[in-house]
Design a protein around this motif. Structure first.
Motif, PDB file in Angstrom:
ATOM      1  N   LEU A  88     -18.784 -17.974  29.033  1.00 50.96           N
ATOM      2  CA  LEU A  88     -20.197 -17.872  28.672  1.00 50.96           C
ATOM      3  C   LEU A  88     -20.358 -17.566  27.187  1.00 50.96           C
ATOM      4  O   LEU A  88     -21.303 -18.046  26.551  1.00 50.96           O
ATOM      5  N   ILE A 101     -29.113 -16.980  26.754  1.00 45.95           N
ATOM      6  CA  ILE A 101     -29.630 -15.830  27.494  1.00 45.95           C
ATOM      7  C   ILE A 101     -30.815 -16.228  28.358  1.00 45.95           C
ATOM      8  O   ILE A 101     -30.988 -15.724  29.475  1.00 45.95           O
ATOM      9  N   LEU A 104     -29.391 -17.832  31.448  1.00 48.78           N
ATOM     10  CA  LEU A 104     -28.827 -16.846  32.374  1.00 48.78           C
ATOM     11  C   LEU A 104     -29.922 -16.129  33.157  1.00 48.78           C
ATOM     12  O   LEU A 104     -29.765 -15.856  34.357  1.00 48.78           O
ATOM     13  N   TYR A 105     -31.035 -15.828  32.501  1.00 45.31           N
ATOM     14  CA  TYR A 105     -32.136 -15.177  33.218  1.00 45.31           C
ATOM     15  C   TYR A 105     -32.725 -16.103  34.274  1.00 45.31           C
ATOM     16  O   TYR A 105     -33.017 -15.681  35.408  1.00 45.31           O
ATOM     17  N   TRP A 107     -31.195 -18.556  35.731  1.00 45.92           N
ATOM     18  CA  TRP A 107     -30.143 -18.663  36.748  1.00 45.92           C
ATOM     19  C   TRP A 107     -30.225 -17.487  37.725  1.00 45.92           C
ATOM     20  O   TRP A 107     -30.220 -17.679  38.954  1.00 45.92           O
ATOM     21  N   ARG A 108     -30.283 -16.284  37.197  1.00 47.54           N
ATOM     22  CA  ARG A 108     -30.340 -15.107  38.069  1.00 47.54           C
ATOM     23  C   ARG A 108     -31.613 -15.101  38.897  1.00 47.54           C
ATOM     24  O   ARG A 108     -31.587 -14.772  40.096  1.00 47.54           O
ATOM     25  N   ALA A 134     -23.725 -14.615  35.824  1.00 49.12           N
ATOM     26  CA  ALA A 134     -24.840 -14.440  34.885  1.00 49.12           C
ATOM     27  C   ALA A 134     -25.071 -12.971  34.544  1.00 49.12           C
ATOM     28  O   ALA A 134     -25.452 -12.632  33.420  1.00 49.12           O
ATOM     29  N   GLU A 135     -24.840 -12.095  35.511  1.00 51.52           N
ATOM     30  CA  GLU A 135     -25.147 -10.681  35.310  1.00 51.52           C
ATOM     31  C   GLU A 135     -24.246 -10.039  34.266  1.00 51.52           C
ATOM     32  O   GLU A 135     -24.691  -9.249  33.432  1.00 51.52           O
ATOM     33  N   GLY A 137     -22.359 -11.662  31.945  1.00 48.82           N
ATOM     34  CA  GLY A 137     -22.189 -12.384  30.694  1.00 48.82           C
ATOM     35  C   GLY A 137     -23.287 -12.181  29.674  1.00 48.82           C
ATOM     36  O   GLY A 137     -23.152 -12.603  28.525  1.00 48.82           O
ATOM     37  N   GLY A 138     -24.402 -11.543  30.067  1.00 50.95           N
ATOM     38  CA  GLY A 138     -25.541 -11.446  29.165  1.00 50.95           C
ATOM     39  C   GLY A 138     -25.411 -10.405  28.071  1.00 50.95           C
ATOM     40  O   GLY A 138     -25.963 -10.578  26.982  1.00 50.95           O
TER      41      GLY A 138
END
Length: 450
Positions: A88, A101, A104-105, A107-108, A134-135, A137-138
């Protein structure tokens, strides 16, 4: 001689400057980009607090999962984060921090939106794995964005404000979740999950207004570039590797708070379900109040090792108190759980304080960043293996499991003290004692960075 201001005029000025709005403005960074990041972090942590406080009951009562299945799923999430962090980071280098980012948000949010449909264990495992990627890697991506939108002098302060705001959001989310948990309704538990999904979409929307500079924050030529031949085997000091592993054992306190203790309360005690949220709030408040205070005095290798020894003892005490809670009525069991939470929090703070000092003092100056990243593998491994291990050890085995875990924590603290003293004598490494080092005490976010 200059006339002194009248008492009334002198009093009016400070009163204006101390209004809540004025204090908030002075506390927040002045830049709009930094404030959007802070707002997104608050919304994210609010949803996370909502979910974690109710997750044990959602998994077991709504999805119908066993405690072992829940533990396996959470371990898969930790494993996904461990495996996905470097890819990531490279993705962020390629497409930019802002886009990464936001993705990722979204995605989550999408994964949490379909969580209530995961009625089969296999579906739950897949979703937990996807969420874990995702959690975890942010965090580094957010740091890169802060580095791009903030000046050199304000970056550390902005990150500190983000951490503080996350703690506030996390606590507020847990309080709100407690109200839903008090209804003991499956619909309420599911609503918490949908609310968490919405917070992720909202955070992505807030970050969409960041400037173009933020999109290129993580795309510097040297960003996230792993050292050539970088391998754990290149850390030649076996004592340093041993301390990394032992620190990972102490870091299991994070799994106790977010997985083992909530599941124990929900399935093995007469503690009211709403107390799960109260436990999270109590832990967060105590960390905010005590972190800096308990960080004082850890200025050398010996005192840092002693802090980790204290952590082992207090975490052992936590386990023994939890073991006793299974045989008490609602009032006694709740009191024991609260006392256990206080002990857990002390162990959490002393673990983090000792870990920072030990890892820094024993890292060669010319390879400090690499050694510190190796040291973090202990906590990453605990996050990956801990949920499945602890849910089996303490939920399935009951009181005997908690007693065994208490012994493990106590022995770990003693082992760290012995190994750290020998490693310090071998390396001749003093602990940092500069004002800058003293200001870098570790902060709560788990969490966990839970």
């Amino acid at each position: 001689m200059t006339a002194e201001p009248s008492p009334r005029r002198a009093a009016d000025g400070p009163r204006e400057s101390r209004t809540p709005l004025a204090l908030l403005r002075s506390w927040l960074p002045p830049g709009h980009s930094a404030r959007r990041l802070i707002a997104a972090s608050f919304v994210d942590s609010l949803g996370t607090g909502l979910f974690i406080a109710g997750s044990a009951l959602f998994f077991t009562r709504v999805l119908g999962l066993t405690t072992v299945q829940v533990g396996v799923g959470l371990s898969l999430a930790g494993l996904a984060g461990f495996l996905g962090m470097v890819p990531l980071g490279r993705l962020a280098d390629r497409i930019g921090g802002k886009r990464a980012i936001m993705a990722l948000y979204v995605w989550r949010g999408a994964c949490f939106a379909v969580y209530p449909l995961a009625r089969e264990p296999e579906v739950f495992f897949v979703l937990a794995f996807l969420i874990g990627i995702a959690e975890w890697g942010g965090g580094p991506i957010v740091q890169g964005i802060v580095g791009a939108v903030e000046g050199e002098a304000s970056r550390v302060r902005t990150m500190a404000v983000i951490a503080s705001v996350r703690n506030v959001g996390f606590s507020l989310g847990a309080v709100l979740a407690s109200l839903a948990l008090a209804t003991d309704s499956g619909t309420a538990f599911t609503t918490l999950v949908f609310a968490d999904a919405l917070t992720f979409f909202a955070a992505a929307a807030l970050l969409s207004r960041l400037p173009a500079a933020a999109n290129g924050a993580a795309a510097g030529p040297a960003a996230a570039r792993a050292p050539a031949g970088g391998s754990v085997l290149r850390v030649h000091d076996p004592r340093f590797l041993a301390l990394s592993v032992l620190n990972g054992v102490l870091f299991l306190h994070a799994i106790l708070l977010t997985a083992a203790l909530p599941l124990w309360i929900a399935t093995r005690t007469q503690v009211p379900p709403a107390a799960i949220g109260a436990v999270v709030v109590l832990n967060t408040v105590l960390v905010v109040l005590l972190q800096v205070r308990l960080s004082r005095g850890s200025l050398d290798l010996r005192s840092a090792a002693r802090r980790q020894q204290w952590s082992g003892w207090t975490l052992a005490g936590c386990c023994l108190l939890v073991a006793l809670s299974a045989s008490g009525g609602p009032v006694v069991a709740t009191a024991l759980v609260i006392a256990a939470t206080v002990a857990l929090t002390l162990g959490e703070i002393w673990q983090s304080v000792g870990a920072w000092r030990l890892s820094y003092a024993l890292s060669p100056e010319d390879r400090r960043g690499y050694y510190l990243s190796v040291y973090e593998l202990g906590t990453s491994g605990a996050s990956a293996a801990g949920p499945a291990l602890l849910t089996w050890a303490v939920i399935e085995n009951g009181r005997a499991g908690w007693i065994g875990l208490a012994a493990c924590f106590a022995l770990t603290g003693l082992a760290i003290t012995s190994i750290a003293h020998r490693a310090g004598r071998a390396a001749g490494a003093p602990a940092p004692t500069t004002p800058e080092d003293q200001a870098l005490s570790p902060a709560h976010e788990s969490s966990q960075e839970r």
